[in-house]
Motif scaffolding. Structure first.
Motif, PDB file in Angstrom:
ATOM      1  N   VAL A  48       0.826  -1.208   0.000  1.00 45.45           N
ATOM      2  CA  VAL A  48       0.000   0.000   0.000  1.00 45.45           C
ATOM      3  C   VAL A  48       0.869   1.270   0.000  1.00 45.45           C
ATOM      4  O   VAL A  48       0.357   2.384   0.042  1.00 45.45           O
ATOM      5  CB  VAL A  48      -0.994  -0.092   1.187  1.00 45.45           C
ATOM      6  CG1 VAL A  48      -0.353   0.292   2.490  1.00 45.45           C
ATOM      7  CG2 VAL A  48      -2.257   0.651   0.918  1.00 45.45           C
ATOM      8  N   GLY A  49       2.174   1.093  -0.054  1.00 47.92           N
ATOM      9  CA  GLY A  49       3.079   2.241  -0.168  1.00 47.92           C
ATOM     10  C   GLY A  49       3.427   2.910   1.148  1.00 47.92           C
ATOM     11  O   GLY A  49       4.003   3.991   1.167  1.00 47.92           O
ATOM     12  N   LEU A  50       3.076   2.285   2.282  1.00 48.11           N
ATOM     13  CA  LEU A  50       3.398   2.875   3.577  1.00 48.11           C
ATOM     14  C   LEU A  50       4.847   2.610   3.964  1.00 48.11           C
ATOM     15  O   LEU A  50       5.385   3.224   4.875  1.00 48.11           O
ATOM     16  CB  LEU A  50       2.492   2.298   4.675  1.00 48.11           C
ATOM     17  CG  LEU A  50       1.056   2.799   4.684  1.00 48.11           C
ATOM     18  CD1 LEU A  50       0.226   1.996   5.671  1.00 48.11           C
ATOM     19  CD2 LEU A  50       1.021   4.280   5.035  1.00 48.11           C
ATOM     20  N   SER A  51       5.456   1.647   3.288  1.00 46.26           N
ATOM     21  CA  SER A  51       6.809   1.252   3.626  1.00 46.26           C
ATOM     22  C   SER A  51       7.497   0.844   2.325  1.00 46.26           C
ATOM     23  O   SER A  51       6.837   0.346   1.410  1.00 46.26           O
ATOM     24  CB  SER A  51       6.688   0.090   4.621  1.00 46.26           C
ATOM     25  OG  SER A  51       7.896  -0.555   4.806  1.00 46.26           O
ATOM     26  N   LEU A  52       8.798   1.103   2.232  1.00 44.51           N
ATOM     27  CA  LEU A  52       9.503   0.791   0.987  1.00 44.51           C
ATOM     28  C   LEU A  52      10.186  -0.563   1.075  1.00 44.51           C
ATOM     29  O   LEU A  52      10.706  -0.933   2.130  1.00 44.51           O
ATOM     30  CB  LEU A  52      10.575   1.862   0.718  1.00 44.51           C
ATOM     31  CG  LEU A  52      10.064   3.222   0.249  1.00 44.51           C
ATOM     32  CD1 LEU A  52      11.209   4.227   0.213  1.00 44.51           C
ATOM     33  CD2 LEU A  52       9.392   3.112  -1.117  1.00 44.51           C
ATOM     34  N   PRO A  53      10.191  -1.317  -0.028  1.00 42.84           N
ATOM     35  CA  PRO A  53      10.895  -2.598   0.010  1.00 42.84           C
ATOM     36  C   PRO A  53      12.404  -2.394   0.133  1.00 42.84           C
ATOM     37  O   PRO A  53      12.925  -1.399  -0.362  1.00 42.84           O
ATOM     38  CB  PRO A  53      10.565  -3.250  -1.333  1.00 42.84           C
ATOM     39  CG  PRO A  53       9.834  -2.254  -2.150  1.00 42.84           C
ATOM     40  CD  PRO A  53       9.551  -1.050  -1.329  1.00 42.84           C
ATOM     41  N   THR A  54      13.084  -3.312   0.809  1.00 41.82           N
ATOM     42  CA  THR A  54      14.550  -3.279   0.835  1.00 41.82           C
ATOM     43  C   THR A  54      15.058  -3.729  -0.534  1.00 41.82           C
ATOM     44  O   THR A  54      15.970  -3.146  -1.091  1.00 41.82           O
ATOM     45  CB  THR A  54      15.084  -4.209   1.954  1.00 41.82           C
ATOM     46  OG1 THR A  54      14.492  -3.808   3.188  1.00 41.82           O
ATOM     47  CG2 THR A  54      16.599  -4.152   2.054  1.00 41.82           C
ATOM     48  N   SER A  55      14.435  -4.778  -1.062  1.00 43.45           N
ATOM     49  CA  SER A  55      14.693  -5.179  -2.448  1.00 43.45           C
ATOM     50  C   SER A  55      13.497  -5.966  -2.966  1.00 43.45           C
ATOM     51  O   SER A  55      12.596  -6.311  -2.206  1.00 43.45           O
ATOM     52  CB  SER A  55      15.977  -6.004  -2.545  1.00 43.45           C
ATOM     53  OG  SER A  55      15.814  -7.216  -1.853  1.00 43.45           O
ATOM     54  N   GLY A  56      13.519  -6.220  -4.265  1.00 42.95           N
ATOM     55  CA  GLY A  56      12.397  -6.929  -4.888  1.00 42.95           C
ATOM     56  C   GLY A  56      11.415  -5.951  -5.508  1.00 42.95           C
ATOM     57  O   GLY A  56      11.557  -4.737  -5.353  1.00 42.95           O
ATOM     58  N   THR A  57      10.416  -6.502  -6.209  1.00 49.19           N
ATOM     59  CA  THR A  57       9.446  -5.622  -6.867  1.00 49.19           C
ATOM     60  C   THR A  57       8.021  -5.984  -6.482  1.00 49.19           C
ATOM     61  O   THR A  57       7.708  -7.152  -6.222  1.00 49.19           O
ATOM     62  CB  THR A  57       9.541  -5.721  -8.409  1.00 49.19           C
ATOM     63  OG1 THR A  57       9.384  -7.088  -8.789  1.00 49.19           O
ATOM     64  CG2 THR A  57      10.859  -5.210  -8.933  1.00 49.19           C
ATOM     65  N   VAL A  58       7.193  -4.956  -6.447  1.00 46.17           N
ATOM     66  CA  VAL A  58       5.765  -5.143  -6.218  1.00 46.17           C
ATOM     67  C   VAL A  58       5.029  -4.351  -7.285  1.00 46.17           C
ATOM     68  O   VAL A  58       5.249  -3.146  -7.439  1.00 46.17           O
ATOM     69  CB  VAL A  58       5.351  -4.616  -4.823  1.00 46.17           C
ATOM     70  CG1 VAL A  58       3.836  -4.748  -4.648  1.00 46.17           C
ATOM     71  CG2 VAL A  58       6.067  -5.361  -3.720  1.00 46.17           C
ATOM     72  N   ARG A  59       4.191  -5.041  -8.029  1.00 46.04           N
ATOM     73  CA  ARG A  59       3.358  -4.364  -9.026  1.00 46.04           C
ATOM     74  C   ARG A  59       1.893  -4.594  -8.696  1.00 46.04           C
ATOM     75  O   ARG A  59       1.489  -5.698  -8.363  1.00 46.04           O
ATOM     76  CB  ARG A  59       3.660  -4.882 -10.435  1.00 46.04           C
ATOM     77  CG  ARG A  59       4.836  -4.169 -11.100  1.00 46.04           C
ATOM     78  CD  ARG A  59       4.893  -4.495 -12.580  1.00 46.04           C
ATOM     79  NE  ARG A  59       5.123  -5.908 -12.782  1.00 46.04           N
ATOM     80  CZ  ARG A  59       6.319  -6.491 -12.759  1.00 46.04           C
ATOM     81  NH1 ARG A  59       7.403  -5.761 -12.557  1.00 46.04           N
ATOM     82  NH2 ARG A  59       6.425  -7.782 -12.945  1.00 46.04           N
ATOM     83  N   ILE A  60       1.152  -3.484  -8.748  1.00 46.01           N
ATOM     84  CA  ILE A  60      -0.290  -3.564  -8.521  1.00 46.01           C
ATOM     85  C   ILE A  60      -0.946  -3.096  -9.805  1.00 46.01           C
ATOM     86  O   ILE A  60      -0.639  -1.996 -10.277  1.00 46.01           O
ATOM     87  CB  ILE A  60      -0.720  -2.646  -7.352  1.00 46.01           C
ATOM     88  CG1 ILE A  60       0.141  -2.903  -6.118  1.00 46.01           C
ATOM     89  CG2 ILE A  60      -2.222  -2.742  -7.112  1.00 46.01           C
ATOM     90  CD1 ILE A  60      -0.418  -3.720  -5.024  1.00 46.01           C
ATOM     91  N   ALA A  61      -1.818  -3.908 -10.345  1.00 45.83           N
ATOM     92  CA  ALA A  61      -2.464  -3.608 -11.629  1.00 45.83           C
ATOM     93  C   ALA A  61      -1.413  -3.156 -12.653  1.00 45.83           C
ATOM     94  O   ALA A  61      -1.632  -2.207 -13.402  1.00 45.83           O
ATOM     95  CB  ALA A  61      -3.561  -2.565 -11.446  1.00 45.83           C
ATOM     96  N   GLY A  62      -0.269  -3.792 -12.627  1.00 49.13           N
ATOM     97  CA  GLY A  62       0.783  -3.510 -13.603  1.00 49.13           C
ATOM     98  C   GLY A  62       1.689  -2.336 -13.246  1.00 49.13           C
ATOM     99  O   GLY A  62       2.682  -2.088 -13.932  1.00 49.13           O
ATOM    100  N   LEU A  63       1.379  -1.617 -12.160  1.00 52.07           N
ATOM    101  CA  LEU A  63       2.181  -0.446 -11.789  1.00 52.07           C
ATOM    102  C   LEU A  63       3.131  -0.770 -10.640  1.00 52.07           C
ATOM    103  O   LEU A  63       2.741  -1.422  -9.670  1.00 52.07           O
ATOM    104  CB  LEU A  63       1.271   0.715 -11.360  1.00 52.07           C
ATOM    105  CG  LEU A  63       0.253   1.219 -12.381  1.00 52.07           C
ATOM    106  CD1 LEU A  63      -0.705   2.203 -11.725  1.00 52.07           C
ATOM    107  CD2 LEU A  63       0.976   1.871 -13.565  1.00 52.07           C
ATOM    108  N   ASP A  64       4.362  -0.265 -10.743  1.00 55.69           N
ATOM    109  CA  ASP A  64       5.357  -0.488  -9.691  1.00 55.69           C
ATOM    110  C   ASP A  64       5.033   0.388  -8.471  1.00 55.69           C
ATOM    111  O   ASP A  64       4.866   1.606  -8.613  1.00 55.69           O
ATOM    112  CB  ASP A  64       6.746  -0.151 -10.263  1.00 55.69           C
ATOM    113  CG  ASP A  64       7.853  -0.601  -9.327  1.00 55.69           C
ATOM    114  OD1 ASP A  64       7.798  -0.230  -8.129  1.00 55.69           O
ATOM    115  OD2 ASP A  64       8.746  -1.333  -9.779  1.00 55.69           O
ATOM    116  N   VAL A  65       4.974  -0.214  -7.302  1.00 56.48           N
ATOM    117  CA  VAL A  65       4.573   0.573  -6.105  1.00 56.48           C
ATOM    118  C   VAL A  65       5.532   1.708  -5.777  1.00 56.48           C
ATOM    119  O   VAL A  65       5.114   2.718  -5.221  1.00 56.48           O
ATOM    120  CB  VAL A  65       4.422  -0.259  -4.808  1.00 56.48           C
ATOM    121  CG1 VAL A  65       3.099  -0.964  -4.749  1.00 56.48           C
ATOM    122  CG2 VAL A  65       5.562  -1.188  -4.561  1.00 56.48           C
ATOM    123  N   THR A  66       6.808   1.520  -6.083  1.00 56.89           N
ATOM    124  CA  THR A  66       7.760   2.574  -5.718  1.00 56.89           C
ATOM    125  C   THR A  66       7.699   3.744  -6.707  1.00 56.89           C
ATOM    126  O   THR A  66       8.058   4.854  -6.363  1.00 56.89           O
ATOM    127  CB  THR A  66       9.206   2.030  -5.636  1.00 56.89           C
ATOM    128  OG1 THR A  66       9.518   1.426  -6.894  1.00 56.89           O
ATOM    129  CG2 THR A  66       9.361   1.013  -4.532  1.00 56.89           C
TER     130      THR A  66
END
Ligand SMILES: Nc1ncnc2c1ncn2[C@@H]1O[C@H](COP(=O)(O)OP(=O)(O)OP(=O)(O)O)[C@@H](O)[C@H]1O
Ligand SMILES: [Mg+2]
Length: 308
Positions: A48-66
């Motif tokens: 949900v974007g409240l915290s940033l990943p240390t590494s790796g990727t998260v995509r929601i509906a095709g969009l990168d959270v970062t």
């Protein structure tokens, strides 16, 4: 809708999320089942974007959270584990001010607040404060608030923790309605029964890792070998004749004998009959239990401990 690839999150020397990957399909209820400290909330906070990943990727509906945090925030509703409501405002006003944060026009917002109250069956309580509601009502309100912006995706962090069985059932019904409405749901839970009943697929998570993932049936089938036939005989079992005999039956995965008790691990139902026939002809049975694998067995087998 949700694609997580090798996600890692560390806090100092604590690795809260340790390289997890999973996908949640559109319209699916996906469950994170794991004990305290497994990394469930940490993962949700990253989604949900409240915290940033240390590494790796998260995509929601095709969009990168970062890269697209605001865009993504608009598409997600979150019912947090420690949801905050203003104790000076009634629940209707709480919903209204929450909606303003999403930039909804007032008239539209008014309509949505009414819908949310109706939908959560809390219309009669609109002038009450959050703390004046029962636990089940509070949970329904938290989910209803997450729905205000009409998001495609809902993240529900422990939606039923601490509720009595009857109220839990009400919240389950409520979550099933979300699926009927076409929403994609990611929920976390400690309860096997809840995961089993609600989720299309479950990821079992422990120490920041996904140790198994599949439909409830697939997970249980992983333990099919662990159907246990537990037999108590009339007299103590002497020698290893019976042990040899049982081990000779195809489909028997293990035999454990203790005094007059035998525990037999069986790969499939059909084998149970052969096992019983063999035991009946040689000894008298005075007690018989057939233990079916539950999600508890799966968890126990995979992690070596009970969930709580
Ligand atoms: N902000 C933080 N700073 C330091 N450590 C943290 C922080 N947030 C979480 N952790 C640690 O990360 C691990 C995972 O915590 P997390 O809250 O994600 O677990 P959880 O699966 O949600 O547990 P629960 O079922 O109790 O809610 C824990 O060891 C926790 O102590
Ligand atoms: Mg948590």
């Amino acid at each position: 809708m949700i694609e997580v690839e090798n996600l890692v999150k560390t806090f100092g020397d604590v690795t809260a999320v340790d390289g997890i990957s999973f996908r949640v399909r559109k319209g699916e209820i996906f469950g994170f089942l794991g004990p305290n400290g497994a990394g469930k909330t940490t993962t949700i906070n990253i989604l949900v974007g409240l915290s940033l990943p240390t590494s790796g990727t998260v995509r929601i509906a095709g969009l990168d959270v970062t890269k697209h945090p605001i865009e993504i925030r608009k598409r997600i509703g979150i019912a947090a584990q420690d949801a905050y409501f203003d104790h000076h405002l009634n629940i209707e006003d709480n919903l209204f001010y929450h909606g303003l944060l999403y930039g909804l026009p007032r008239r539209e917002l008014k309509r949505r607040v009414d819908t949310a109250l109706r939908w959560s069956n809390l219309e009669r309580y609109r002038n009450k404060k959050f703390h004046q509601l029962s636990g089940g009502m509070q949970r329904r309100l938290i989910v209803a608030r997450a729905m205000l912006s009409d998001p495609e995706i809902l993240l529900l962090d422990e939606p039923t923790t601490g509720l009595d069985p009857q109220t839990r059932r009400q919240v389950w019904k409520f979550i099933k309605d979300l699926k009927v409405a076409g929403k994609t749901v990611l929920l976390t839970t400690h309860y096997m029964e809840e995961a089993d009943l609600l989720c299309d697929r479950i990821a079992i998570i422990d120490h920041g890792r996904i140790i198994a993932c599949g439909t409830p049936d697939e997970l249980k089938k992983m333990q099919a070998k662990n159907i246990v036939v537990d037999i108590k005989l009339r007299r103590e079992i002497a020698g290893n004749q019976i042990e040899r005999e049982l081990n000779g039956i195809p489909g028997v995965s293990y035999v454990k004998i203790e005094d007059s008790r035998i525990r037999i691990g069986v790969a499939e139902e059909a084998t149970v009959e052969a096992v019983l026939r063999s035991v009946i002809t040689t000894n008298g049975i005075c007690e018989l239990n057939i233990v079916r694998p539950t999600l508890d067995d799966v968890f126990l087998h995979l992690t070596g401990k009970e969930i709580r």
